[in-house]
Design a protein around this motif. Structure first.
Motif, PDB file in Angstrom:
ATOM      1  N   PRO A 166       0.821  -1.223   0.000  1.00  0.00           N
ATOM      2  CA  PRO A 166       0.000   0.000   0.000  1.00  0.00           C
ATOM      3  C   PRO A 166       0.855   1.274   0.000  1.00  0.00           C
ATOM      4  CG  PRO A 166      -0.886  -1.576   1.566  1.00  0.00           C
ATOM      5  CD  PRO A 166       0.441  -2.114   1.107  1.00  0.00           C
ATOM      6  N   VAL A 167       1.990   1.242   0.671  1.00  0.00           N
ATOM      7  CA  VAL A 167       2.904   2.394   0.687  1.00  0.00           C
ATOM      8  C   VAL A 167       3.491   2.603  -0.707  1.00  0.00           C
ATOM      9  CG1 VAL A 167       5.132   3.210   1.568  1.00  0.00           C
ATOM     10  CG2 VAL A 167       3.444   2.253   3.141  1.00  0.00           C
ATOM     11  N   LYS A 217       1.070   4.173  -3.274  1.00  0.00           N
ATOM     12  CA  LYS A 217       0.798   5.605  -3.118  1.00  0.00           C
ATOM     13  C   LYS A 217       1.899   6.479  -3.717  1.00  0.00           C
ATOM     14  CE  LYS A 217      -2.151   5.279   0.903  1.00  0.00           C
ATOM     15  NZ  LYS A 217      -2.308   5.571   2.332  1.00  0.00           N
ATOM     16  N   GLU A 270       3.058   6.285  -6.677  1.00  0.00           N
ATOM     17  CA  GLU A 270       2.773   6.488  -8.102  1.00  0.00           C
ATOM     18  C   GLU A 270       4.028   6.324  -8.959  1.00  0.00           C
ATOM     19  OE1 GLU A 270       0.653  10.144  -8.569  1.00  0.00           O
ATOM     20  OE2 GLU A 270      -0.976   9.480  -7.277  1.00  0.00           O
ATOM     21  N   GLN A 314       5.096   5.335   5.328  1.00  0.00           N
ATOM     22  CA  GLN A 314       4.737   6.147   4.165  1.00  0.00           C
ATOM     23  C   GLN A 314       5.605   7.401   4.086  1.00  0.00           C
ATOM     24  OE1 GLN A 314       2.084   5.262   1.811  1.00  0.00           O
ATOM     25  NE2 GLN A 314       3.474   6.608   0.703  1.00  0.00           N
ATOM     26  N   ASP A 317       8.014   8.289   1.000  1.00  0.00           N
ATOM     27  CA  ASP A 317       7.854   9.537   0.256  1.00  0.00           C
ATOM     28  C   ASP A 317       9.188  10.265   0.115  1.00  0.00           C
ATOM     29  OD1 ASP A 317       5.112   9.093   0.004  1.00  0.00           O
ATOM     30  OD2 ASP A 317       4.590  10.392   1.703  1.00  0.00           O
TER      31      ASP A 317
END
Length: 110
Positions: free
Chosen positions: A60-61, A64, A66, A101, A105
């Motif tokens: 899931p991380v 996100k 992309e 997350q 990022d």
């Protein structure tokens, strides 16, 4: 900057030492830990002492971020996180570390 994420050196750690890092394997952890992650396993060595570290990248991380989820990209994220761990000594007492997350990022922008 690291050019080869399979074998490289990083440092200094908070104690002034340099570490040799070797990539061992990468696999989907659902098959070994029933976790929705991509696990990257590393051998780290300093002063003749070797340790194993697994950097878990939660799916899931990753989704996100992309970015296409490729083997190389997962290896790069794992390596960059390991470099940060060694330089700050954060989580160095753990064999298995899961990327958050916020950490993902930041790493994906490097």
């Amino acid at each position: 900057m690291v050019e080869n994420f399979r074998n490289f050196e990083t440092g200094p750690d908070p104690f002034g030492r340099t570490w040799k890092i070797t990539f061992r394997w990468q696999q989907n952890a659902i098959s070994i830990r029933h976790a929705d992650t991509v696990d990257t396993k590393w051998e780290i060595e300093c002063d003749g002492e070797a340790q194993e570290k697994i950097v878990a990248l939660p799916l899931p991380v990753l989704m996100k971020l992309e970015h296409p989820i490729t083997d190389f990209w997962c290896m790069k994220l794992g390596a960059l996180h390991l470099i940060d761990m060694i330089s700050s000594w954060q989580d160095m007492d753990k064999e298995l570390v899961t990327l958050s997350q916020a950490e993902a990022d930041a790493l994906s922008k490097r």
